[in-house]
Design an enzyme around this catalytic site. Structure first.
Site, PDB file in Angstrom:
ATOM      1  N   LYS A  11       0.782  -1.212   0.086  1.00  0.00           N
ATOM      2  CA  LYS A  11       0.126  -0.171   0.016  1.00  0.00           C
ATOM      3  C   LYS A  11       0.824   1.381  -0.026  1.00  0.00           C
ATOM      4  CE  LYS A  11      -3.701  -2.193   2.555  1.00  0.00           C
ATOM      5  NZ  LYS A  11      -4.469  -2.375   3.870  1.00  0.00           N
ATOM      6  N   TYR A  51     -12.489  -2.788  -2.508  1.00  0.00           N
ATOM      7  CA  TYR A  51     -12.910  -3.050  -1.136  1.00  0.00           C
ATOM      8  C   TYR A  51     -14.316  -2.931  -0.986  1.00  0.00           C
ATOM      9  CZ  TYR A  51      -8.142  -2.446   0.885  1.00  0.00           C
ATOM     10  OH  TYR A  51      -6.682  -2.559   1.239  1.00  0.00           O
ATOM     11  N   PHE A  59     -14.804   3.415   8.227  1.00  0.00           N
ATOM     12  CA  PHE A  59     -13.529   3.638   7.690  1.00  0.00           C
ATOM     13  C   PHE A  59     -13.364   3.372   6.152  1.00  0.00           C
ATOM     14  CE2 PHE A  59     -13.334  -0.909   8.905  1.00  0.00           C
ATOM     15  CZ  PHE A  59     -13.096  -1.596   7.724  1.00  0.00           C
ATOM     16  N   ARG A 106       3.639  -7.234   9.101  1.00  0.00           N
ATOM     17  CA  ARG A 106       2.944  -6.079   9.658  1.00  0.00           C
ATOM     18  C   ARG A 106       3.603  -6.017  11.165  1.00  0.00           C
ATOM     19  NH1 ARG A 106      -2.958  -7.960   7.352  1.00  0.00           N
ATOM     20  NH2 ARG A 106      -3.065  -6.262   5.709  1.00  0.00           N
ATOM     21  N   ASN A 116      -1.423  -0.123   7.563  1.00  0.00           N
ATOM     22  CA  ASN A 116      -0.918  -1.359   7.807  1.00  0.00           C
ATOM     23  C   ASN A 116      -0.169  -2.197   6.579  1.00  0.00           C
ATOM     24  OD1 ASN A 116      -3.061  -2.355   6.309  1.00  0.00           O
ATOM     25  ND2 ASN A 116      -4.080  -3.557   7.637  1.00  0.00           N
ATOM     26  N   HIS A 119      -1.487  -5.687   1.598  1.00  0.00           N
ATOM     27  CA  HIS A 119      -2.801  -6.458   1.393  1.00  0.00           C
ATOM     28  C   HIS A 119      -2.443  -7.796   0.789  1.00  0.00           C
ATOM     29  CE1 HIS A 119      -6.739  -7.408  -0.049  1.00  0.00           C
ATOM     30  NE2 HIS A 119      -6.390  -8.161  -1.130  1.00  0.00           N
ATOM     31  N   GLU A 130      -9.656 -10.605  -7.105  1.00  0.00           N
ATOM     32  CA  GLU A 130      -8.656  -9.436  -7.172  1.00  0.00           C
ATOM     33  C   GLU A 130      -7.430  -9.510  -8.242  1.00  0.00           C
ATOM     34  OE1 GLU A 130      -7.201  -9.579  -3.010  1.00  0.00           O
ATOM     35  OE2 GLU A 130      -9.293  -9.164  -2.439  1.00  0.00           O
TER      36      GLU A 130
HETATM   37  P1  DAT Z   1      -7.005  -7.118   5.645  1.00  0.00           P
HETATM   38  O1  DAT Z   1      -6.295  -6.042   5.033  1.00  0.00           O
HETATM   39  O2  DAT Z   1      -6.307  -7.795   6.470  1.00  0.00           O
HETATM   40  O3  DAT Z   1      -7.712  -8.119   4.508  1.00  0.00           O
HETATM   41  P2  DAT Z   1      -9.616  -6.172   5.787  1.00  0.00           P
HETATM   42  O4  DAT Z   1     -10.065  -6.798   4.556  1.00  0.00           O
HETATM   43  O5  DAT Z   1     -10.608  -6.772   6.961  1.00  0.00           O
HETATM   44  O6  DAT Z   1      -8.429  -6.704   6.475  1.00  0.00           O
HETATM   45  O7  DAT Z   1      -9.782  -4.638   5.738  1.00  0.00           O
HETATM   46  C1  DAT Z   1      -9.074  -4.222   4.821  1.00  0.00           C
HETATM   47  C2  DAT Z   1      -8.437  -2.899   5.201  1.00  0.00           C
HETATM   48  O8  DAT Z   1      -9.178  -2.120   5.818  1.00  0.00           O
HETATM   49  C3  DAT Z   1      -7.276  -3.172   6.235  1.00  0.00           C
HETATM   50  O9  DAT Z   1      -6.122  -3.794   5.852  1.00  0.00           O
HETATM   51  C4  DAT Z   1      -7.060  -1.984   7.035  1.00  0.00           C
HETATM   52  C5  DAT Z   1      -8.466  -1.324   6.980  1.00  0.00           C
HETATM   53  N1  DAT Z   1      -9.383  -1.621   8.073  1.00  0.00           N
HETATM   54  C6  DAT Z   1      -9.974  -2.774   8.418  1.00  0.00           C
HETATM   55  N2  DAT Z   1     -10.509  -2.690   9.740  1.00  0.00           N
HETATM   56  C7  DAT Z   1     -10.466  -1.240  10.028  1.00  0.00           C
HETATM   57  C8  DAT Z   1     -10.774  -0.370  10.934  1.00  0.00           C
HETATM   58  N3  DAT Z   1     -11.573  -1.036  12.225  1.00  0.00           N
HETATM   59  N4  DAT Z   1     -10.451   0.738  11.008  1.00  0.00           N
HETATM   60  C9  DAT Z   1      -9.567   1.329  10.359  1.00  0.00           C
HETATM   61  N5  DAT Z   1      -9.342   0.604   9.189  1.00  0.00           N
HETATM   62  C10 DAT Z   1      -9.704  -0.581   9.062  1.00  0.00           C
HETATM   63 MG    MG Z   2      -9.308  -8.012   3.083  1.00  0.00          MG
END
Ligand code: DAT
Ligand code: MG
Length: 154
Positions: A11, A51, A59, A106, A116, A119, A130
């Site tokens: 990212k 997403y 968020f 991470r 973080n 991805h 994706e």
């Molecule tokens: P991942 O990236 O581990 O697959 P995810 O798909 O649940 O996680 O979420 C996508 C991204 O969204 C994640 O890398 C960071 C952001 N994100 C997720 N939960 C969040 C939260 N509670 N507050 C802020 N950003 C968040």
């Molecule tokens: Mg995810």
């Protein structure tokens, strides 16, 4: 199978912080095969679709803005090899870096869920979606035979 593929991205915060080579290197050294690679500022449409399953989250807007504002690009990759979807997620570590173990990307390099740095696809279905989304053009994923394969996979 050994032909399994996943979408991994660095990212904008990971690019800005100079962590591209480390993240590529971890997958490369493990023995996974790089079959897709590009540097881009994703469009809003691409990030929204990427997403889409999070579109109702509070968020979401901040997440899409951080991915697309152009302060740094994203490095998109397709990696291939045995169990690469699950192992890719393990190598990334938990979504919230505060829960990510040391030795994970991470867990080693970040502190905040909103920054973080990487991805990884979370299932076979999302990997397929994706890869098609980010590497949908003809020839963007490259099939090639690694000469290392017999020394890495048996
Ligand atoms: P991942 O990236 O581990 O697959 P995810 O798909 O649940 O996680 O979420 C996508 C991204 O969204 C994640 O890398 C960071 C952001 N994100 C997720 N939960 C969040 C939260 N509670 N507050 C802020 N950003 C968040
Ligand atoms: Mg995810």
């Amino acid at each position: 199978t050994s032909k399994e593929r996943t979408f991994i991205a660095v990212k904008p915060d990971g690019v800005q912080r100079g962590l591209v080579s480390d993240i590529i290197g971890r997958f490369e050294r493990r023995g996974y095969k790089l079959v897709g690679l590009k540097l881009l500022v994703p469009s809003k449409a691409l990030a929204n679709e990427h997403y889409a399953d999070l579109s109702s989250k509070p968020f979401f807007k901040g997440l899409v803005d951080y991915m697309t504002n152009g302060k740094a690009p994203v490095v998109g990759m397709v990696w291939e090899g045995p169990s690469v979807i699950k192992q890719g997620r393990m190598m990334l570590g938990a979504t919230d870096p505060r829960a990510a173990g040391p030795g994970t990307i991470r867990g080693d390099y970040c502190l905040s869920i909103g920054r973080n740095i990487c991805h990884g696809s979370d299932s076979a279905e999302s990997a397929e979606k994706e890869i098609n989304l980010w590497f949908g053009g003809k020839g963007e994923v490259v099939n090639w035979a690694s000469n290392n394969e017999e020394w890495v996979i048996s």
